[in-house]
Enzyme design. Structure first.
Site, PDB file in Angstrom:
ATOM      1  CE  LYS A 100      -4.110  -1.998   2.169  1.00  0.00           C
ATOM      2  NZ  LYS A 100      -5.139  -1.844   3.217  1.00  0.00           N
ATOM      3  CG  ASP A 141      -8.127   0.191   3.371  1.00  0.00           C
ATOM      4  OD1 ASP A 141      -8.865  -0.753   3.013  1.00  0.00           O
ATOM      5  OD2 ASP A 141      -6.886   0.142   3.311  1.00  0.00           O
TER       6      ASP A 141
END
Length: 288
Positions: free
Chosen positions: A81, A117
């Site tokens: 990420k 997220d």
């Protein structure tokens, strides 16, 4: 379709219908293909979604090969990420501030990154507990990782009552705590006397042999426990929560909602949430 593809597969790519993927290390446990493929099929599209086991040093080559193979989008999980950032052509301001991206679109020859997220956790917590993040005093475990940073930023955006960031390496959350005006602590300093909600964004609990990241004797029945991990029947943290009489949820609903947002980002249209939910549930049931 193979259960898991590797960089060697990408070097000699022979699957013309696979245009979406999740990249991670590990990645074999990922349930993402179940929900995305259910939605893609429901929408009448021939594109399919797969797992790609990509090691940290392989990411740049993998992204180049994916672009050449005609991929349209990928999700990033541990440990990619943050590593994806230098490879992107465009990134939204929210993700730039986070320093983490979990969704990339291959569009018009460019790599465009975003992070689902944070918005996903808002929907998930409302669904699981019937509360808003804004009403909670939140502790985030593993706040130094990609998911932890995204969730912490979203908690700040939602104006939660208080925000405490915990990480095994304190230096990894110092900058984030300053940015968000949040308390930063190491794990051995954890106290739950002024905490309502605990969100585990760390990898502790991925392995069946892991202990709970928080001892049962620190928990009580008023705590809300959200574990972003979704492998197994109950995570170690959920087991500890159950013993303490606290409500808990695993990360399956977060996986769903961040996945919905990712697919909408790629397709630029609404996607069938309940179809994706059933795909996840059927997949998890098949593994029991």
């Amino acid at each position: 379709m193979k259960a898991v593809y590797t960089l060697d597969d990408l070097r000699d790519w022979r699957d013309p219908d696979l245009h979406y993927a999740v990249l991670g290390d590990p990645v074999a446990h990922s349930a993402s293909p179940a929900m995305h493929n259910a939605a893609l099929e429901h929408l009448g599209l021939t594109d399919r979604y797969c797992r790609l086991h990509i090691l940290p040093g392989q990411l740049a080559e993998a992204i180049g090969l994916l672009a050449g193979a005609g991929f349209k989008g990928v999700n990033l999980t541990i440990p990619h990420k943050t590593q994806i950032l230098p490879l992107l052509d465009e990134i939204d301001e929210h993700s730039r501030r986070l320093g983490a991206v979990n969704t990339v679109a291959f569009r018009d020859g460019k790599l465009i990154g975003t992070n689902t997220d944070g918005p996903g956790i808002v929907r998930s917590i409302q669904e699981e507990f019937g509360v808003s993040i804004s009403s909670q005093r939140v502790l985030i475990l593993g706040a130094g990782g990609g998911a932890g940073r995204a969730i912490a930023m979203q908690c700040h955006i939602e104006h939660c009552r208080s925000l405490t960031l915990a990480n095994r390496t304190l230096e990894k959350i110092t900058d984030l705590s300053v940015l968000l005006d949040a308390e930063a602590i190491s794990w051995h300093e954890i106290s739950l006397t002024k905490i309502d909600m605990i969100i585990n964004a760390s990898s502790v609990g991925m392995n069946p042999s892991d202990n709970s990241p928080i001892s049962t004797n620190l928990l009580n029945s008023h705590h809300l426990i959200f574990d972003t991990i979704y492998v197994g029947e109950k995570t170690p943290l959920q087991i500890a929560a159950n013993i303490a009489g606290a409500k808990s949820a695993n990360g399956l609903s977060l996986l769903l909602h961040q996945g919905v947002l990712a697919l909408e980002f790629w397709l630029k249209q609404p996607v069938p949430v309940e179809v994706m939910r059933r795909g996840l549930r059927d997949y998890i049931a098949s593994k029991k």
